[in-house]
Write an enzyme that holds these catalytic residues in place. Structure first.
Site, short mmCIF file in Angstrom:
data_model
loop_
_atom_site.label_atom_id
_atom_site.label_comp_id
_atom_site.label_asym_id
_atom_site.label_seq_id
_atom_site.Cartn_x
_atom_site.Cartn_y
_atom_site.Cartn_z
N GLY A 139 43.34 47.28 41.11
CA GLY A 139 44.50 47.91 40.46
C GLY A 139 44.68 49.35 40.89
O GLY A 139 44.21 50.28 40.21
N ARG B 273 63.68 17.53 67.95
CA ARG B 273 65.09 17.72 67.61
C ARG B 273 66.01 17.49 68.82
O ARG B 273 65.83 18.11 69.86
CB ARG B 273 65.29 19.15 67.06
CG ARG B 273 66.71 19.49 66.68
CD ARG B 273 67.15 18.69 65.47
NE ARG B 273 68.51 19.03 65.09
CZ ARG B 273 69.21 18.33 64.19
NH1 ARG B 273 68.66 17.29 63.58
NH2 ARG B 273 70.44 18.69 63.89
N GLN C 4 65.37 30.27 63.26
CA GLN C 4 66.52 30.09 64.16
C GLN C 4 66.38 28.77 64.94
O GLN C 4 67.35 28.01 65.07
CB GLN C 4 66.60 31.28 65.13
CG GLN C 4 67.85 31.29 65.99
CD GLN C 4 69.11 31.54 65.17
OE1 GLN C 4 69.04 32.01 64.04
NE2 GLN C 4 70.26 31.18 65.74
N GLU D 298 49.28 46.54 51.25
CA GLU D 298 48.10 47.22 51.80
C GLU D 298 48.50 48.27 52.84
O GLU D 298 47.85 48.42 53.88
CB GLU D 298 47.10 46.21 52.37
CG GLU D 298 46.61 45.28 51.28
CD GLU D 298 45.20 44.76 51.47
OE1 GLU D 298 44.92 43.72 50.87
OE2 GLU D 298 44.38 45.38 52.14
C1 LIG Z 1 53.21 40.73 46.28
C2 LIG Z 1 52.54 42.06 46.19
C3 LIG Z 1 51.17 42.12 45.98
C4 LIG Z 1 50.54 43.37 45.83
N1 LIG Z 1 49.20 43.41 45.49
C5 LIG Z 1 48.65 44.61 45.15
C6 LIG Z 1 47.32 44.66 44.60
O1 LIG Z 1 46.63 43.64 44.46
N2 LIG Z 1 46.84 45.87 44.23
C7 LIG Z 1 47.56 47.04 44.35
O2 LIG Z 1 47.06 48.09 43.98
N3 LIG Z 1 48.82 47.01 44.89
C8 LIG Z 1 49.37 45.83 45.28
N4 LIG Z 1 50.66 45.78 45.79
C9 LIG Z 1 51.39 47.04 45.95
C10 LIG Z 1 51.64 47.42 47.41
O3 LIG Z 1 50.43 47.80 48.01
C11 LIG Z 1 52.70 48.56 47.41
O4 LIG Z 1 53.93 47.95 47.06
C12 LIG Z 1 52.80 49.24 48.74
O5 LIG Z 1 51.64 50.00 49.01
C13 LIG Z 1 54.02 50.18 48.82
O6 LIG Z 1 54.11 51.00 47.71
P1 LIG Z 1 55.50 51.12 46.90
O7 LIG Z 1 55.96 49.73 46.62
O8 LIG Z 1 55.30 52.04 45.78
O9 LIG Z 1 56.51 51.75 47.96
P2 LIG Z 1 56.73 53.32 48.21
O10 LIG Z 1 55.44 53.99 48.45
O11 LIG Z 1 57.62 53.85 47.15
O12 LIG Z 1 57.54 53.28 49.58
C14 LIG Z 1 58.96 53.03 49.64
C15 LIG Z 1 59.38 53.22 51.09
O13 LIG Z 1 59.17 54.58 51.48
C16 LIG Z 1 58.36 54.63 52.64
N5 LIG Z 1 57.52 55.84 52.60
C17 LIG Z 1 56.73 56.28 51.58
N6 LIG Z 1 56.11 57.41 51.93
C18 LIG Z 1 56.51 57.69 53.19
C19 LIG Z 1 56.23 58.75 54.12
N7 LIG Z 1 55.38 59.75 53.81
N8 LIG Z 1 56.83 58.73 55.32
C20 LIG Z 1 57.67 57.72 55.68
N9 LIG Z 1 57.98 56.70 54.83
C21 LIG Z 1 57.40 56.68 53.62
C22 LIG Z 1 57.52 53.36 52.58
O14 LIG Z 1 57.01 53.02 53.86
C23 LIG Z 1 58.55 52.37 52.06
O15 LIG Z 1 59.36 51.93 53.11
C24 LIG Z 1 51.29 44.55 45.98
C25 LIG Z 1 52.67 44.49 46.22
C26 LIG Z 1 53.29 43.26 46.30
C27 LIG Z 1 54.78 43.21 46.48
#
Ligand SMILES: Cc1cc2nc3c(=O)[nH]c(=O)nc-3n(C[C@H](O)[C@H](O)[C@H](O)COP(=O)(O)OP(=O)(O)OC[C@H]3O[C@@H](n4cnc5c(N)ncnc54)[C@H](O)[C@@H]3O)c2cc1C
Length: 386
Positions: free
Chosen positions: A124, A275, A343, A370
Site C-alpha cells: 500500500g 481466417r 487489427q 509500478e
Molecule cells: C490496476 C492497478 C493496480 C495497482 N496496484 C497498486 C498496488 O498494488 N500498490 C500501490 O501502491 N499502487 C498500485 N497502483 C497505483 C499505480 O502504481 C499508480 O497509479 C501509478 O504509479 C501512477 O500514479 P498516479 O495514478 O497517481 O498518476 P500520477 O502520478 O498522478 O501521474 C499522472 C500522469 O502524470 C505523469 N507525471 C507525473 N509526474 C511526472 C513528471 N515528474 N514528469 C513527467 N510526467 C509526470 C505520469 O507519468 C502520468 O502520465 C495500481 C494502479 C492500478 C490502476
C-alpha cells in the site's frame, strides 16, 4: 554471454506454460467478464509452489530466484494478465518486502504463509495525492503506548480485498522534521498491517478497464492499531525501501508484459493461418506477415531486456536503469502488439471474449503501474546525467 535457459529454468517454463494453456486459459474470458477473482486457479498455482518461487526453503519457499518468478509470469501473462499480476503482486509486492526488510521474527511469522500462496499480501504505497510522487504520502502512523495508530487512505491496492488477503504493508508518515529553512521533511516508514485488524477496510473494488479478474481496492485505515514491532525495516527508511522493491518489481512487470506481447503474436499467427479473405488466408498477405514479424521483434527485444536486468540483479550488480529500460520497452511492446493483434482480428478483435481484445484492455496499465512510462524515462535520463 549466454541467454539460453538452464534445464531447470526450462522445465519451469514448460510446466507453467502447460498449466497456463490447460488450466488458466479456459476460464480467463469468464472471470474477465464476471470481474471475478480466480480462486480455484490461484489455489492450483499455490499448490505448484509458484508463490514461493524466489524464497528459501527455510521460509516455505521453493529455493529458486527472482528470474524464476519472471519466467513464470511471462508464461501466465501470455494467456491471462489478471492471473499473472495476482502472482506478481502477491510475491514481489506482498511477500518480498518482508523477505528483504523483515526481522527474523517477521519472516518466520509471514513468509511461510505468503509463500504458500494460500494467503495473499499487498503493498500500500499509492494515495490520491501520492502516485508517481510517492513522497506525497499523507497517511500517518503515530506511536501510542507501544502501538502504531494508523490513519489514512490508499488507492489502487492489488490483492487487498480477496477472501485470502492477510496482510498489507503500508507506507505512513511517522514523523515530520522541520529544517532550518522552515521546510518540512516527512519521515516515511513501512508498517505491516494484518488485514483483519479493526479499522482496516478494503472499499468497493474498482470497475477497471482491464485486469478485471485481479483484485484492486481503495483502502481506508481508521485508527488501525498494530504493535510497534510491526514496523518493517528501519524507521524513516520506508520510502527508500519501497523504491528498492519497485526497482525489482519493474523486472517482474517487464516479464509479465513480455508474456502479453508474445501471447498477441501466438494468437495472431493462429488467426492469420485460419481466417479467409479474398480466397486465401490473411496470413498470405505481406502486410499481415510484416505486422506479425514486427510484433515478434518487439516481444523478443522485451524478453532480452528483462533477462539482462534480471541477470544483473542476480549477479549483485546495479540494475535500476536496466529494470526501467525493460519495464519501458516491454510495456510498450505489450500495448503495441495488442493494438496490432486486434487489427489482425478485424471485427472479432473488438469482441471482449477474444484473448487479443482482453490484452488490448489489459495492456494499458503496463504503461502506468509500478512507475509510469514517464517515470521510467526520468530515471533513464537521470542515469545519463541529464
Ligand atoms: C490496476 C492497478 C493496480 C495497482 N496496484 C497498486 C498496488 O498494488 N500498490 C500501490 O501502491 N499502487 C498500485 N497502483 C497505483 C499505480 O502504481 C499508480 O497509479 C501509478 O504509479 C501512477 O500514479 P498516479 O495514478 O497517481 O498518476 P500520477 O502520478 O498522478 O501521474 C499522472 C500522469 O502524470 C505523469 N507525471 C507525473 N509526474 C511526472 C513528471 N515528474 N514528469 C513527467 N510526467 C509526470 C505520469 O507519468 C502520468 O502520465 C495500481 C494502479 C492500478 C490502476
Amino acid at each position: 554471454m549466454n541467454f539460453e535457459l538452464s534445464e531447470e529454468y526450462q522445465d519451469l517454463v514448460d510446466t507453467v506454460r502447460e498449466f497456463a494453456d490447460e488450466v488458466v486459459a479456459p476460464v480467463s474470458a469468464k472471470h474477465d467478464e464476471e470481474h471475478s477473482f480466480p480462486y480455484a486457479v490461484v489455489d492450483q498455482m499455490a499448490d505448484m509452489g509458484l508463490f514461493g518461487l524466489p524464497f528459501p526453503e527455510e521460509f516455505g519457499g521453493m529455493g529458486g530466484d527472482y528470474f524464476a518468478l519472471c519466467l513464470a509470469l511471462e508464461q501466465l501473462a501470455r494467456v491471462d494478465q489478471s492471473v499473472a499480476i495476482t502472482l506478481e503482486a502477491g510475491v514481489s509486492l506482498g511477500a518480498m518486502p518482508v523477505y528483504r526488510f523483515g526481522t527474523e521474527e517477521q519472516k518466520r511469522e509471514w513468509l511461510p504463509l505468503l509463500a504458500s500462496g494460500k494467503a495473499l499480501g499487498g503493498f500500500g504505497l499509492t494515495e490520491s495525492e501520492a502516485g508517481s510522487d510517492a513522497s506525497g504520502t499523507k497517511t500517518t502512523a503515530k506511536l501510542v503506548d507501544g502501538e502504531w495508530v494508523i490513519n489514512g487512505t490508499k488507492e489502487f491496492i492489488t490483492n487487498s480485498g480477496t477472501d485470502i488477503t492477510r496482510l498489507v504493508t503500508v507506507t505512513a508518515v511517522t514523523d515530520t522534521i522541520t529544517r532550518e529553512d522552515g521546510s518540512v521533511k516527512k519521515e516515511i516508514s513501512t508498517i505491516l498491517v494484518p488485514s483483519d485488524t479493526p479499522g482496516f477496510k478494503a472499499e468497493k473494488a474498482y470497475n477497471k478497464v482491464g485486469w478485471n479478474a485481479s483484485d484492486t481496492h481503495p483502502l481506508t485505515l481508521t485508527d488501525v492499531r498494530v504493535p510497534e514491532a510491526n514496523l518493517l525495516g528501519t524507521r524513516g527508511r520506508g520510502y527508500a525501501n519501497f523504491l528498492q522493491i519497485l526497482d525489482e518489481g519493474r523486472i517482474a512487470i517487464a516479464a509479465l508484459a513480455t508474456g502479453a506481447a508474445q501471447g498477441c503474436v501466438e494468437e495472431s499467427i493462429k488467426y492469420a493461418k485460419e481466417r479467409q479473405a479474398f480466397g486465401t488466408n490473411i496470413g498470405s498477405f505481406q502486410s499481415i506477415q510484416f505486422k506479425i514479424a514486427r510484433m515478434q521483434a518487439r516481444a523478443h527485444t522485451a524478453r532480452l531486456a528483462y533477462y539482462d536486468a534480471a541477470s544483473r540483479m542476480l549477479a549483485g550488480k546495479p540494475f535500476k536503469t536496466q529494470a526501467s529500460i525493460a519495464k519501458l520497452v516491454a510495456g510498450e511492446a505489450a500495448m503495441d502488439n495488442a493494438r496490432d493483434a486486434t487489427q489482425i482480428f478485424g471485427g472479432y478483435g473488438f469482441i471482449n471474449e477474444f484473448t487479443v481484445s482482453r490484452h488490448y484492455r489489459d495492456s494499458k496499465i503496463l504503461e502506468v503501474g509500478e512507475g509510469t512510462t514517464e517515470v521510467q524515462l526520468m530515471l533513464i535520463a537521470r542515469e545519463l546525467g541529464l
